[in-house]
Scaffold this active site. Sequence first.
Site, PDB file in Angstrom:
ATOM      1  N   TYR A 123      45.495  26.488  45.615  1.00 22.14           N
ATOM      2  CA  TYR A 123      44.070  26.608  45.911  1.00 22.14           C
ATOM      3  C   TYR A 123      43.729  25.925  47.221  1.00 22.14           C
ATOM      4  O   TYR A 123      44.560  25.224  47.807  1.00 22.14           O
ATOM      5  CB  TYR A 123      43.241  26.036  44.755  1.00 22.14           C
ATOM      6  CG  TYR A 123      43.205  24.521  44.653  1.00 22.14           C
ATOM      7  CD1 TYR A 123      44.318  23.794  44.237  1.00 22.14           C
ATOM      8  CD2 TYR A 123      42.060  23.813  44.997  1.00 22.14           C
ATOM      9  CE1 TYR A 123      44.286  22.411  44.158  1.00 22.14           C
ATOM     10  CE2 TYR A 123      42.017  22.429  44.911  1.00 22.14           C
ATOM     11  CZ  TYR A 123      43.134  21.731  44.488  1.00 22.14           C
ATOM     12  OH  TYR A 123      43.100  20.369  44.421  1.00 22.14           O
TER      13      TYR A 123
ATOM     14  N   ARG B 140      47.270  25.566  55.747  1.00 20.10           N
ATOM     15  CA  ARG B 140      47.729  24.809  54.570  1.00 20.10           C
ATOM     16  C   ARG B 140      47.899  25.750  53.374  1.00 20.10           C
ATOM     17  O   ARG B 140      48.845  25.595  52.584  1.00 20.10           O
ATOM     18  CB  ARG B 140      46.746  23.668  54.244  1.00 20.10           C
ATOM     19  CG  ARG B 140      47.267  22.774  53.130  1.00 20.10           C
ATOM     20  CD  ARG B 140      46.401  21.540  52.925  1.00 20.10           C
ATOM     21  NE  ARG B 140      45.066  21.886  52.457  1.00 20.10           N
ATOM     22  CZ  ARG B 140      44.100  20.990  52.271  1.00 20.10           C
ATOM     23  NH1 ARG B 140      44.310  19.706  52.524  1.00 20.10           N
ATOM     24  NH2 ARG B 140      42.908  21.365  51.842  1.00 20.10           N
TER      25      ARG B 140
ATOM     26  N   ARG C 190      54.486  36.263  29.188  1.00 23.88           N
ATOM     27  CA  ARG C 190      54.772  34.835  29.373  1.00 23.88           C
ATOM     28  C   ARG C 190      56.273  34.578  29.409  1.00 23.88           C
ATOM     29  O   ARG C 190      56.978  34.784  28.422  1.00 23.88           O
ATOM     30  CB  ARG C 190      54.124  33.993  28.265  1.00 23.88           C
ATOM     31  CG  ARG C 190      54.282  32.504  28.547  1.00 23.88           C
ATOM     32  CD  ARG C 190      53.767  31.616  27.434  1.00 23.88           C
ATOM     33  NE  ARG C 190      53.943  30.215  27.819  1.00 23.88           N
ATOM     34  CZ  ARG C 190      55.108  29.559  27.739  1.00 23.88           C
ATOM     35  NH1 ARG C 190      56.178  30.165  27.279  1.00 23.88           N
ATOM     36  NH2 ARG C 190      55.204  28.320  28.143  1.00 23.88           N
TER      37      ARG C 190
ATOM     38  N   HIS D 148      59.007  31.873  31.890  1.00 22.09           N
ATOM     39  CA  HIS D 148      59.054  30.946  33.021  1.00 22.09           C
ATOM     40  C   HIS D 148      59.514  31.631  34.316  1.00 22.09           C
ATOM     41  O   HIS D 148      59.029  31.334  35.389  1.00 22.09           O
ATOM     42  CB  HIS D 148      60.001  29.770  32.732  1.00 22.09           C
ATOM     43  CG  HIS D 148      59.425  28.766  31.773  1.00 22.09           C
ATOM     44  ND1 HIS D 148      58.923  29.102  30.549  1.00 22.09           N
ATOM     45  CD2 HIS D 148      59.272  27.424  31.884  1.00 22.09           C
ATOM     46  CE1 HIS D 148      58.490  28.021  29.929  1.00 22.09           C
ATOM     47  NE2 HIS D 148      58.677  26.977  30.726  1.00 22.09           N
TER      48      HIS D 148
ATOM     49  N   LYS E 147      49.184  22.232  47.501  1.00 21.98           N
ATOM     50  CA  LYS E 147      47.866  22.167  46.859  1.00 21.98           C
ATOM     51  C   LYS E 147      47.906  23.075  45.627  1.00 21.98           C
ATOM     52  O   LYS E 147      47.370  24.186  45.617  1.00 21.98           O
ATOM     53  CB  LYS E 147      46.758  22.560  47.850  1.00 21.98           C
ATOM     54  CG  LYS E 147      45.400  21.975  47.474  1.00 21.98           C
ATOM     55  CD  LYS E 147      44.447  21.950  48.651  1.00 21.98           C
ATOM     56  CE  LYS E 147      43.014  21.640  48.262  1.00 21.98           C
ATOM     57  NZ  LYS E 147      42.753  20.340  47.689  1.00 21.98           N
TER      58      LYS E 147
ATOM     59  N   GLU F  74      48.096   8.156  47.875  1.00 19.33           N
ATOM     60  CA  GLU F  74      46.768   8.711  48.178  1.00 19.33           C
ATOM     61  C   GLU F  74      45.858   8.481  46.980  1.00 19.33           C
ATOM     62  O   GLU F  74      46.221   7.771  46.042  1.00 19.33           O
ATOM     63  CB  GLU F  74      46.893  10.199  48.509  1.00 19.33           C
ATOM     64  CG  GLU F  74      47.475  11.034  47.366  1.00 19.33           C
ATOM     65  CD  GLU F  74      47.594  12.521  47.688  1.00 19.33           C
ATOM     66  OE1 GLU F  74      46.933  13.001  48.608  1.00 19.33           O
ATOM     67  OE2 GLU F  74      48.361  13.202  46.972  1.00 19.33           O
TER      68      GLU F  74
ATOM     69  N   LEU G 187      49.018  14.997  49.757  1.00 21.84           N
ATOM     70  CA  LEU G 187      48.471  16.245  50.272  1.00 21.84           C
ATOM     71  C   LEU G 187      48.065  16.005  51.726  1.00 21.84           C
ATOM     72  O   LEU G 187      47.396  15.011  52.018  1.00 21.84           O
ATOM     73  CB  LEU G 187      47.245  16.668  49.457  1.00 21.84           C
ATOM     74  CG  LEU G 187      46.735  18.037  49.873  1.00 21.84           C
ATOM     75  CD1 LEU G 187      47.576  19.130  49.222  1.00 21.84           C
ATOM     76  CD2 LEU G 187      45.284  18.216  49.530  1.00 21.84           C
TER      77      LEU G 187
HETATM   78  C1  LIG Z   1      45.340  14.850  45.956  1.00 22.96           C
HETATM   79  C2  LIG Z   1      44.455  15.079  47.141  1.00 22.96           C
HETATM   80  N1  LIG Z   1      44.721  14.419  48.280  1.00 22.96           N
HETATM   81  C3  LIG Z   1      43.943  14.580  49.378  1.00 22.96           C
HETATM   82  C4  LIG Z   1      42.830  15.411  49.362  1.00 22.96           C
HETATM   83  C5  LIG Z   1      41.979  15.557  50.593  1.00 22.96           C
HETATM   84  O1  LIG Z   1      42.200  16.791  51.256  1.00 22.96           O
HETATM   85  P1  LIG Z   1      41.057  17.489  52.107  1.00 22.96           P
HETATM   86  O2  LIG Z   1      40.595  16.487  53.118  1.00 22.96           O
HETATM   87  O3  LIG Z   1      41.717  18.652  52.740  1.00 22.96           O
HETATM   88  O4  LIG Z   1      39.961  17.868  51.156  1.00 22.96           O
HETATM   89  C6  LIG Z   1      42.524  16.125  48.199  1.00 22.96           C
HETATM   90  C7  LIG Z   1      41.367  17.021  48.162  1.00 22.96           C
HETATM   91  O5  LIG Z   1      40.909  17.430  47.149  1.00 22.96           O
HETATM   92  C8  LIG Z   1      43.365  15.958  47.056  1.00 22.96           C
HETATM   93  O6  LIG Z   1      43.126  16.626  45.916  1.00 22.96           O
END
Ligand SMILES: Cc1ncc(COP(=O)(O)O)c(C=O)c1O
Length: 282
Positions: A35, A54, A102, A104, A145, A177, A201
């Site tokens: 997403y 991304r 379904r 895997h 993501k 993070e 991320l």
């Molecule tokens: C785990 C994680 N890290 C970092 C971010 C920040 O990313 P962005 O600045 O692109 O929203 C998000 C955003 O939802 C996130 O879910």
Amino acid sequence: MNTSSTAYINGQFVPLSEVTISPLDRGFVFGDGVYEVIPVYHGVAFRLDEHLLRLNNSLSAIRLDNPYSDEKWATVLNQLIEENQAGDQSLYIQITRGVAERDHAFPETSAATIFAMSKPLPASQQAPIKAITLQDIRWQWCHIKSTALLGNLLLRQQAIDRGCQEAILLRDGVLTEGAASNVFIVKDGVILTPQKSNQILPGITRDIVVELAEENNVAIAETEISEQQLLSADEIWVTSATKEIAPVIELNGKPINSGKIGPACQVMQKLFNQFKQTLRNQ
Ligand SMILES: Cc1ncc(COP(=O)(O)O)c(C=O)c1O
């Protein structure tokens, strides 16, 4: 939830309340999808090229072809923005490996499910938050993501249960993070944030902060940050598309910068707001 907003599903623009997805969709069954969340200011998708890059990276990492070119994505998203009154909003895109029995193993033939919707931006952007530190229990591919966010949800909920808004995560004593954000600290006048790796991320907001700091000669370094450095930081803030730059004024029950928004955070919020303003003036 505004179910009368317009959403996009597999080529059609329809009211969100009319979107239907099969229970056999691999997104539902396995979380087999990726997403994006893209803020829109004044009708313009913010950093669209970076979000689409991304998205492409996430899709390649899960071995799913991008169903659309960047040009097609821009057309679809711009129409979605228009259908939802053009102004400020937040776009959500989700692509899954589609509907299949379904199993895997990847299906040999299945069409990706392509979904997008618009939500209002939260009123709480840049609002100060409280956070706790937790052990990062997630998998090793956090640069994707992925919609499979159970680890993030369980961590965020622990923070909420303790009266906080975010969990700041540590893997083997090193800062990664937030549960849904990137983290910055300030130590002795220098802004520090973890380097990009498969443990975090690559946040689009994070990149803007790094860029703006560098362009404006604000001291910043992308580096490993220990738990000790985090806990003794002069300032901490988190960044995301929906939070923008949100100062952490309390960590594990202890005030950060005496519970006030720190000077470096204020500088970066100002630069970020000016940068956003350039979109409004276009
Ligand atoms: C785990 C994680 N890290 C970092 C971010 C920040 O990313 P962005 O600045 O692109 O929203 C998000 C955003 O939802 C996130 O879910």
